[in-house]
Write an enzyme that holds these catalytic residues in place. Structure first.
Site, short mmCIF file in Angstrom:
data_model
loop_
_atom_site.label_atom_id
_atom_site.label_comp_id
_atom_site.label_asym_id
_atom_site.label_seq_id
_atom_site.Cartn_x
_atom_site.Cartn_y
_atom_site.Cartn_z
N ASP A 197 -11.14 -10.96 9.14
CA ASP A 197 -9.85 -10.69 9.77
C ASP A 197 -9.94 -9.40 10.61
O ASP A 197 -9.05 -8.56 10.56
CB ASP A 197 -8.75 -10.57 8.72
CG ASP A 197 -7.35 -10.61 9.32
OD1 ASP A 197 -7.20 -11.15 10.44
OD2 ASP A 197 -6.41 -10.10 8.70
N VAL A 219 0.85 -1.19 0.00
CA VAL A 219 0.00 0.00 0.00
C VAL A 219 0.88 1.24 0.00
O VAL A 219 1.79 1.37 0.82
CB VAL A 219 -0.94 0.04 1.22
CG1 VAL A 219 -1.86 1.25 1.15
CG2 VAL A 219 -1.76 -1.24 1.31
#
Length: 441
Positions: free
Chosen positions: A136, A27
């Site tokens: 998650d 990212v």
């Protein structure tokens, strides 16, 4: 301050530093060239996606995420493809992770914890109603915006990491199994909604207690505790909160409390407000299909970065600070985090050499590329091998900023590493005249 040079440009976005790395994606910070609006770009390798036959899965997940527009979920703006990469453009959230808030300040007061939990349940409920499951959920995936509101990240996309079981892209990694529901650990199939809710219960416990309900250095013992729902609430948690946590952390998914029941819970409802937002039906999904088309007319233009220290402009500098206070960027004694920064008046080459000299005696293997380094601990730690990413930025011709960030491994180990590194780099770190005067008092 020197003007920013384009080190990499993807379509209408200018890319900057790496702000996160996962099992299958990197990212990067970015900004829209025309408006200067900050974004985060998640970058995937197209060849690996094709190799593992994940095209339809990814298209489906991205299309769903584009339709989700909730104030407590990180927005997905668009997706683009080059010949080799997939770029997912996301909302850039500036307030850091909820994880850091817990680590730095410990347990929260009940009203504050309840507010974050209410926002979490709002987001989870909205996404579940649209068939999207996170799978998650943990404090590291909960971000805070500039106003302190919770934003769930990777909702729907995290499921991609659980599809392939070999060592390629998208394989399961259980870095923190403490938040995982017992039915997921049993690996006999599970309902995404009830599994997400269990994780929400663990998060609520952590917010109120300041530590995990299920924890054990032995993985098998940890699994046994989770499967049995074996935990104890500390005495400072109120009876109302305790009752709710016990109902959420029910190891039987069939009798576990549901979100509609949580919304009626007396402790939960205190000060509860449903978010008011407008759902516009103006989402265009054409880009989702275009990403995987071979024709170059659908490919975004990608320019490569230059081999020199990345120049940083005022906009990027401010985006790395808390609010508009730049002082914390130049503080060598920052709070315990998973990334930190310091400034130096030394040449960039010298900074890189000094970090390498300091890291090798600490047991790290060093990989260099331009003015970036990856330090990998040779000895395996509590959560695998600690990986530290460093990068040198040019703030002005005679001033550099160095970012030191945990890429993989245990956060506590990273904190110990940084303290050792800092003591070895005393001659490199720049101190202002004011700093020197304060230290002499």
């Amino acid at each position: 301050m020197s003007a920013a040079k384009i080190k990499r440009r993807i379509g209408k976005y200018e890319l900057g530093r790496t702000i996160g790395e996962g099992t299958f994606a990197k990212v990067k910070f970015g900004k829209t060239v025309e408006t200067g609006e900050p974004v985060a770009l998640k970058i995937l390798d197209k060849e690996k996606v094709l190799k593992h036959k994940m095209v339809e899965q990814i298209k489906r997940e991205i299309a769903i995420m584009k339709l989700i527009k909730h104030p407590n979920v990180v927005r997905l703006y668009e997706v683009m493809g080059s010949k080799t990469k997939i770029f997912i453009v996301l909302e850039f959230v500036t307030g850091g992770e909820l994880f850091d808030k817990i680590v730095n300040h410990g347990r929260m007061k009940e009203d504050e914890a309840r507010r974050y939990f209410q926002q979490l349940i709002n987001a989870v409920d909205y996404c579940h109603s649209r068939g999207v499951y996170h799978r998650d959920l943990k404090p590291e995936n909960l971000l805070l915006d500039a106003q302190g509101n919770l934003k769930v990240s990777d909702f729907g996309l995290s499921a991609l990491s659980r599809q392939v079981r070999d060592d390629g892209l998208l394989h399961t990694t259980c870095g923190t199994p403490n938040y995982v529901a017992p039915e997921v650990l049993n690996d006999r199939g599970y309902d995404g909604a009830t599994a997400d809710l269990w994780s929400c219960g663990v998060i609520l416990f952590v917010l109120l207690a300041g530590y995990l309900p299920f924890d054990d250095p032995n993985l098998m013992n940890l699994y046994k505790k989770i499967s049995a729902g074996e935990f104890t609430c500390p005495s400072w948690i109120s009876l109302g909160a305790m009752k709710l946590i016990i109902r959420i952390l029910d190891p039987n998914p069939m009798t576990r409390i549901t979100i509609p029941e949580i919304l009626e819970d007396e402790w939960f409802r205190k000060g509860f407000k449903r978010p008011i937002f407008e759902e516009k039906d103006d989402t265009n999904l054409d880009d989702v299909d275009a990403v995987f088309r071979d024709s170059e007319e659908y490919h975004v233009t990608e320019k490569r970065e230059e081999e020199q220290p990345t120049a940083m402009n005022a906009f990027e500098l401010i985006s790395m600070s808390k609010g508009l206070n730049l002082g914390n960027l130049f503080d060598t004694e920052q709070e315990f985090k998973r990334e930190t920064r310091f400034t130096s008046k030394c040449p960039a080459d010298e900074i890189i050499s000094k970090i390498e000299e300091a890291a090798k005696p600490l047991g790290f293997d060093v990989h260099k590329k331009n003015y970036k380094m990856r330090l990998e601990k040779l000895k395996e730690g509590r959560k695998g091998n600690l990986n530290v990413a460093t990068q040198v930025f040019q703030v002005a011709p005679s001033l550099h900023m160095v970012e030191v960030r945990k890429a993989k491994g245990d956060t506590l180990e990273f904190h110990k590493f940084y303290k050792n590194l800092a003591s070895s780099l005393k001659d490199v770190v720049w101190k202002s005249d004011e700093d020197m005067q304060e230290r002499s008092l």
